[in-house]
Design an enzyme around this catalytic site. Structure first.
Site, PDB file in Angstrom:
ATOM      1  N   ARG A 157       0.829  -1.209   0.000  1.00  8.61           N
ATOM      2  CA  ARG A 157       0.000   0.000   0.000  1.00  8.61           C
ATOM      3  C   ARG A 157       0.868   1.266   0.000  1.00  8.61           C
ATOM      4  O   ARG A 157       0.545   2.249  -0.676  1.00  8.61           O
ATOM      5  CB  ARG A 157      -0.921   0.002   1.222  1.00  8.61           C
ATOM      6  CG  ARG A 157      -2.027  -1.050   1.166  1.00  8.61           C
ATOM      7  CD  ARG A 157      -2.950  -0.927   2.355  1.00  8.61           C
ATOM      8  NE  ARG A 157      -3.640   0.368   2.355  1.00  8.61           N
ATOM      9  CZ  ARG A 157      -4.204   0.899   3.437  1.00  8.61           C
ATOM     10  NH1 ARG A 157      -4.143   0.252   4.606  1.00  8.61           N
ATOM     11  NH2 ARG A 157      -4.826   2.050   3.360  1.00  8.61           N
ATOM     12  N   HIS A 203      -5.765   9.003  11.580  1.00 11.99           N
ATOM     13  CA  HIS A 203      -5.633   7.549  11.502  1.00 11.99           C
ATOM     14  C   HIS A 203      -4.199   7.117  11.247  1.00 11.99           C
ATOM     15  O   HIS A 203      -3.954   6.005  10.781  1.00 11.99           O
ATOM     16  CB  HIS A 203      -6.578   7.005  10.429  1.00 11.99           C
ATOM     17  CG  HIS A 203      -8.026   7.235  10.751  1.00 11.99           C
ATOM     18  ND1 HIS A 203      -9.007   7.366   9.791  1.00 11.99           N
ATOM     19  CD2 HIS A 203      -8.655   7.372  11.945  1.00 11.99           C
ATOM     20  CE1 HIS A 203     -10.174   7.570  10.390  1.00 11.99           C
ATOM     21  NE2 HIS A 203      -9.986   7.578  11.682  1.00 11.99           N
ATOM     22  N   GLY A 211     -14.487  14.847   0.621  1.00 15.20           N
ATOM     23  CA  GLY A 211     -14.119  13.477   0.291  1.00 15.20           C
ATOM     24  C   GLY A 211     -14.277  12.475   1.402  1.00 15.20           C
ATOM     25  O   GLY A 211     -13.609  11.447   1.405  1.00 15.20           O
TER      26      GLY A 211
END
Length: 254
Positions: free
Chosen positions: A73, A121, A195
């Site tokens: 990722r 996060h 978003g």
């Protein structure tokens, strides 16, 4: 000059704002080509539920598998670029007091030139020791999709396994990031939510907090969300289209 029309009321609100918070979510990164959490499931990863790779239990069970997925990722993010919306936020911040609070774990805001007040996060680019918490330098992920587990590096301080610097399911948000985010939200007079579906808590509480403390809250999102009915203005467009248009519209008279 961006030709996308902007509601004059919204232009007036943004032009008058002196303390702005831009609160971004996955939709903003997706426009740069960053796969969403579930879209990063190809090849080896197609056999796994991503929620089973993003937990402390998964790390305890097979740290090499979890590390490999996050290295993949990280590499995906490194190969994409900030879009016009990211750059517009940085431009806006050069003209007024603006804080970026994001749920995204990429570095696209930073690469566009913004200082991020809070990565709620965590970040793919902030790995840390799973034992002592010491920061570890990032290597930018991998260029090719792993075909199996990759051994995590060892902490330079204590020798523990280095883990991804993100918040997993079941973990609390970083206390310092949350404190900085709340402080920015409580003192802003305009919050632009862009978003994000605003359903992941406690991050989803921030726009409501802004509204309760008297700020104007604007949602930029191509689709309605659970947040839409609670806020001042909604604009059904995307980050890469709406943010440059808004910043262009307010730019001349600041």
């Amino acid at each position: 000059m961006n030709s996308h029309p902007v509601d004059p009321v919204l232009v007036d609100v943004a032009r008058a704002a002196r303390r702005v918070v831009v609160f971004s979510g996955a939709g903003m990164s997706a426009e740069s080509g960053v796969p969403t959490f579930r879209d990063a499931q190809t090849g080896l990863w197609a056999q796994f539920d991503p929620t089973e790779l993003a937990t402390p239990e998964a790390w305890d069970r097979d740290s090499g598998l979890v590390w490999a997925w996050y290295q993949w990722r990280t590499g995906l993010v490194r190969r994409v670029q900030p879009h016009a919306g990211h750059r517009a936020v940085a431009d806006w911040a050069s003209r007024t007091q603006l804080s970026v609070v994001t749920q995204n774990v990429d570095d696209l805001h930073e690469r566009a030139g913004s200082d991020v007040v809070a990565h709620l996060h965590g970040s793919l680019f902030s790995p840390r020791c799973s034992r002592c918490g010491a920061a570890h330098p990032t290597d930018g992920g991998v260029d090719t999709e792993p075909t199996g587990p990759l051994a995590p590096p060892s902490c330079e301080s204590c020798g523990g396994a280095v883990r991804p610097g993100v918040v997993w399911f079941g973990e609390a948000l970083p206390e310092d990031a949350w404190t900085r985010a709340v402080a920015a939200v409580e003192t802003c007079d305009l919050m632009v939510v862009v978003g994000t579906s605003a359903v992941v808590h406690p991050a989803a509480e921030l726009p409501i907090l802004a509204a309760r403390t008297g700020a104007t809250v604007v949602e930029i999102n191509p689709e309605a969300t659970d947040l839409s009915r609670h806020i001042s203005h909604t604009w059904r467009t995307t980050a890469a289209t709406g943010l440059p248009a808004l910043v262009d519209a307010i730019g001349g008279d600041r």
